[in-house]
Design an enzyme around this catalytic site. Structure first.
Site, PDB file in Angstrom:
ATOM      1  N   CYS A 114      15.339  -0.787  -8.032  1.00  0.00           N
ATOM      2  CA  CYS A 114      14.162  -1.054  -7.188  1.00  0.00           C
ATOM      3  C   CYS A 114      12.994  -1.634  -7.974  1.00  0.00           C
ATOM      4  O   CYS A 114      12.094  -2.238  -7.399  1.00  0.00           O
ATOM      5  CB  CYS A 114      13.737   0.210  -6.450  1.00  0.00           C
ATOM      6  SG  CYS A 114      14.976   0.771  -5.291  1.00  0.00           S
ATOM      7  N   HIS A 251       6.221  -1.413  -4.128  1.00  0.00           N
ATOM      8  CA  HIS A 251       7.615  -1.300  -3.697  1.00  0.00           C
ATOM      9  C   HIS A 251       7.614  -0.511  -2.392  1.00  0.00           C
ATOM     10  O   HIS A 251       6.914   0.500  -2.267  1.00  0.00           O
ATOM     11  CB  HIS A 251       8.431  -0.593  -4.769  1.00  0.00           C
ATOM     12  CG  HIS A 251       9.817  -0.239  -4.327  1.00  0.00           C
ATOM     13  ND1 HIS A 251      10.639  -1.143  -3.690  1.00  0.00           N
ATOM     14  CD2 HIS A 251      10.517   0.917  -4.420  1.00  0.00           C
ATOM     15  CE1 HIS A 251      11.789  -0.543  -3.413  1.00  0.00           C
ATOM     16  NE2 HIS A 251      11.742   0.705  -3.841  1.00  0.00           N
ATOM     17  N   ASN A 281      13.703   0.134   2.830  1.00  0.00           N
ATOM     18  CA  ASN A 281      13.692  -0.076   1.390  1.00  0.00           C
ATOM     19  C   ASN A 281      14.718  -1.150   1.038  1.00  0.00           C
ATOM     20  O   ASN A 281      15.918  -0.915   1.160  1.00  0.00           O
ATOM     21  CB  ASN A 281      14.017   1.256   0.693  1.00  0.00           C
ATOM     22  CG  ASN A 281      13.977   1.156  -0.824  1.00  0.00           C
ATOM     23  OD1 ASN A 281      13.946   0.070  -1.384  1.00  0.00           O
ATOM     24  ND2 ASN A 281      14.000   2.310  -1.474  1.00  0.00           N
TER      25      ASN A 281
END
Ligand code: UT7
Length: 324
Positions: A114, A251, A281
């Protein structure tokens, strides 16, 4: 004079299929209410069966090139962040290079889960500052729907597919914080936390792609503590502080993490680009997606000071400060 890596173009691509939270209610023991209140996610996009990470990445890269008014043959390098490559090798970056019809320059993937886009941006910046490349396409692209365990309600509702891209170009700046471009970066990893977020397969172990496994609340605690800290460090390295920030582009994993980080940084939520509600996500794709959507919405404008920050498997985390 100081060389800077300046953003010339941005673009993104989201697969057509939109999956609302309610679709999960029929399949697993969950509710739209739980997903919304615990994560802020309302829907996510999933790639079609015949759509791969390199397809998503190529569409986002084409959009970024069009925004920059450039063609692929003007690009010196492609740096692509992903944890869901089409194949073990070749890199997705070289597949995108071929799909764009680009036969010169070089291309490679970066794997920091990520935090991948932060690591890719920092690498692209270093290549530009060292004279290795003048124009770099930096891409984050993922098809996390391919590595989800549909029986695990603690993870399968959280992720989505998508891609975003930036075109960076070398430009002489004055060496002050008024310059456009990347002003600083701050990178970290700590491999002792492997077990709280990993995929239980791979070419050298099971010979399969495996499924994502996560201890959500342990990752949550690290995220809240480490994201504000790395963002502060990156700002300090640039000679700036929280008061200088026009936009946090975080993020997009969980709205509660995004809000807690903004609070720790003393930046109001009106100054935070939030896309997690619509995308879920998307791992390494989430920051370039948010930059592109933030620009489209009219939030991000030329000259704005942006802090991006991310954390993910590894653990790996970091932050980049740039003036748009
Ligand atoms: O991008 C990479 C980095 N990843 C992240 O940043 C993710 C970080 N973690 C998170 O975002 C959150 O920890 C989650 C959203 C994953 C989970 O939220 P939480 O508030 O930490 O919940 P929890 O894991 O502590 O679980 C609370 C309860 C549990 O039930 P019990 O044990 O209290 O009875 C879970 O079984 O919620 C339950 N639960 C669910 N209930 C309904 C877990 N998933 C679900 C679900 N629907 N989908």
């Amino acid at each position: 004079m100081t060389l800077r890596a300046v953003v010339r173009g941005v673009g993104h691509y989201l697969p057509k299929r939109v999956v609302p939270n309610t679709e999960f209610e029929a399949r697993i023991d969950t509710t739209d209410e739980w997903i919304r209140t615990r994560t802020g996610i309302e829907r996510r996009h999933f790639a079609a069966e015949d759509e791969t990470t390199s397809d998503l990445a190529t569409a986002a890269a084409s959009a970024a090139l069009a925004d920059a008014g450039m063609t692929a043959d003007q690009i010196d390098a492609i740096v692509l962040a992903t944890s869901t490559p089409d194949f073990t090798f070749p890199s997705v970056a070289t597949m995108v290079q071929a799909k764009l019809g680009m036969t010169s320059g070089f291309a490679f993937d970066v794997q920091a889960v990520c935090a991948g886009f932060i690591f890719a941006l920092a690498n692209a910046n270093a290549m530009i500052l060292s004279g290795q490349a003048r124009r770099v396409l930096v891409i984050g692209a993922e098809t996390f729907s391919r590595i989800l365990d549909w029986e695990d309600r603690g993870t399968c509702v959280l992720f989505g597919d998508g891609a975003g891209a930036l075109v960076l170009e070398a430009e002489e700046g004055s060496g002050t914080t008024a310059d456009r471009g990347i002003l600083s970066s701050d990178l970290h990893s700590d491999g002792q936390y492997r077990d709280i977020l990993y995929v239980d397969g791979g070419p050298s172990t099971t010979g399969t792609a495996g499924h994502l496994r996560m201890q959500g609340n342990a990752v949550f605690r690290h995220a809240v503590e480490k994201l504000a800290s790395t963002a502060h460090t990156a700002l300090e390295k640039a000679g700036l502080g929280s008061g200088d920030v026009d936009w946090i582009v975080p993020h997009q994993a969980n709205l509660r993490i995004i809000a807690a980080t903004a609070q720790r940084m003393q930046v109001p939520m009106e100054r935070v680009v939030v896309t997690v509600s619509d995308h879920g996500n998307t791992s390494a794709a989430s920051i370039p997606l948010a930059l592109s959507v933030g620009k489209q919405r009219g939030q991000i404008k030329e000259g704005d000071l942006i802090v991006t920050e991310a954390i993910g498997g590894g653990l790996a985390w970091g932050s980049v400060v740039l003036r748009w």
